[in-house]
Design a protein around this motif. Structure first.
Motif, PDB file in Angstrom:
ATOM      1  N   SER A   5       0.815  -1.220   0.000  1.00 10.67           N
ATOM      2  CA  SER A   5       0.000   0.000   0.000  1.00 10.67           C
ATOM      3  C   SER A   5       0.845   1.265   0.000  1.00 10.67           C
ATOM      4  N   GLY A   6       2.142   1.097   0.223  1.00 10.61           N
ATOM      5  CA  GLY A   6       3.013   2.265   0.311  1.00 10.61           C
ATOM      6  C   GLY A   6       3.240   2.705   1.737  1.00 10.61           C
ATOM      7  N   PHE A   7       2.407   2.211   2.645  1.00 10.34           N
ATOM      8  CA  PHE A   7       2.586   2.548   4.056  1.00 10.34           C
ATOM      9  C   PHE A   7       3.895   1.966   4.586  1.00 10.34           C
ATOM     10  N   ASP A  60       6.828   1.883   3.091  1.00 10.38           N
ATOM     11  CA  ASP A  60       7.943   2.810   2.844  1.00 10.38           C
ATOM     12  C   ASP A  60       7.981   3.905   3.901  1.00 10.38           C
ATOM     13  N   GLN A  61       6.799   4.427   4.262  1.00  7.29           N
ATOM     14  CA  GLN A  61       6.740   5.457   5.300  1.00  7.29           C
ATOM     15  C   GLN A  61       7.173   4.889   6.647  1.00  7.29           C
ATOM     16  N   LEU A  62       6.774   3.636   6.894  1.00 10.23           N
ATOM     17  CA  LEU A  62       7.131   2.984   8.151  1.00 10.23           C
ATOM     18  C   LEU A  62       8.634   2.752   8.227  1.00 10.23           C
ATOM     19  N   ALA A  97      10.974   4.501   6.745  1.00  6.20           N
ATOM     20  CA  ALA A  97      11.621   5.796   6.952  1.00  6.20           C
ATOM     21  C   ALA A  97      11.549   6.217   8.418  1.00  6.20           C
ATOM     22  N   LEU A  98      10.452   5.848   9.076  1.00  4.60           N
ATOM     23  CA  LEU A  98      10.280   6.181  10.488  1.00  4.60           C
ATOM     24  C   LEU A  98      11.137   5.292  11.387  1.00  4.60           C
TER      25      LEU A  98
END
Length: 302
Positions: A186-188, A190-192, A194-195
């Motif tokens: 879902s792309g989430f 990649d954000q996760l 990075a975090l």
């Protein structure tokens, strides 16, 4: 027994086999089964940290990192002993009234029937697997060899074997990977990543805290899958992989939903009329998890 066997045969398998036995013994002896069930599952989780074959997340770590069976056990085996000692102390303290000295009622047990050929064959296959692992064979290959020995020499009707499979558990476990796949695609994811990356770079402490939180959101095996793209990029990947194995394993004791083994025990016990609730588990499980994690961080930082 639970911790030692889990290091060899996988923690989920041990609790699947031992939970009915523990419930029946406790009820027969008119004891409160809850301390024994919590002891069973927490020690299974704690003992499983010792080897690559101890639990599914360790297997993922072993396959992804290339760390050998012997190197893994040398690094995390002492933590398993430390964790089980902590677990015993916490359970005896929390449930001290249940362990007051008193005589057990005398119970006449039915005779035990042992299938000697099947027992010998299973022990031989286990010995073959351990020898292959100690010799440096890949974990999937060693497990496949042991399974092949059992499958090609069996005389049991396949229908009887399939009847023993817990299909609802397999569906549940598969659903965890569906959730993990959804996070990634879902792309989430990649954000996760990075975090999480800055926390992982801070060393064993930051990685452990992050792994504990994630393990109790999506469970420990999917958590390791989410970490796989990050770990190879840190300064010391071997230490990070071992820390991840320790953290996600010990984090399984934090709450009832922390590991699949916990849920297996709760479901089997419920089917036998014993309710292990979320809050009841927290009484001993959370202190055991926190104390063992603190010890794990200290050990990995040395």
């Amino acid at each position: 027994v639970s911790g030692t066997f889990s290091a060899i045969f996988l923690n989920d398998t041990i609790v699947l086999v031992f939970t009915p036995l523990v419930v029946d013994l406790a009820l027969t002896l008119k004891r409160n089964p809850l301390p024994y069930l919590v002891g069973l599952v927490t020690s299974a989780n704690l003992g499983s940290v010792a080897t690559i074959t101890g639990n599914p997340q360790n297997m993922l770590v072993g396959i992804s990192s290339g760390i050998s069976f012997v190197e893994f056990t040398r690094a995390l085996g002492p933590l398993a002993l430390f964790g089980m000692a902590i677990g015993w102390g916490v359970i005896v303290l929390v449930y001290r009234r249940d362990f007051a000295r008193e005589r057990f009622p005398e119970v006449k047990l039915p005779p035990v029937t042992v299938n000697s050929p099947r027992l010998r064959k299973s022990l031989a296959a286990t010995g073959l697997m351990l020898a292959a692992l100690l010799g440096g064979a890949p974990v999937p290959l060693a497990a496949a060899l042991a399974a092949a020995v059992l499958l090609i020499t069996r005389r049991t009707d396949p229908a009887h074997v399939f009847n023993e499979i817990d299909w609802s558990l397999l569906v549940f476990f598969s659903a965890l990977f569906v959730v993990t796949g959804a996070i990634v695609h879902s792309g989430f994811g990649d954000q996760l990543f990075a975090l999480l990356a800055p926390q992982v770079a801070r060393g064993p402490g930051g990685l452990t805290v992050t792994a504990v939180i994630l393990s109790n959101i999506v469970s420990n095996v999917p958590a390791v899958m989410l970490f796989r793209p990050i770990i190879p990029n840190v300064a010391d990947p071997t230490q990070a992989w071992l820390t991840l194995a320790m953290a996600t394993t010990f984090a399984g004791n934090l709450t009832l939903i922390g590991s699949v083994a916990n849920l297996i025990v709760a479901e089997i016990a419920r089917g036998r009329g014993v309710h292990l609730s979320f809050t009841e588990y927290l009484k001993a499980g959370t202190p055991i998890a926190l104390l063992s994690l603190l010890g794990g961080i200290a050990w990995m930082t040395l």
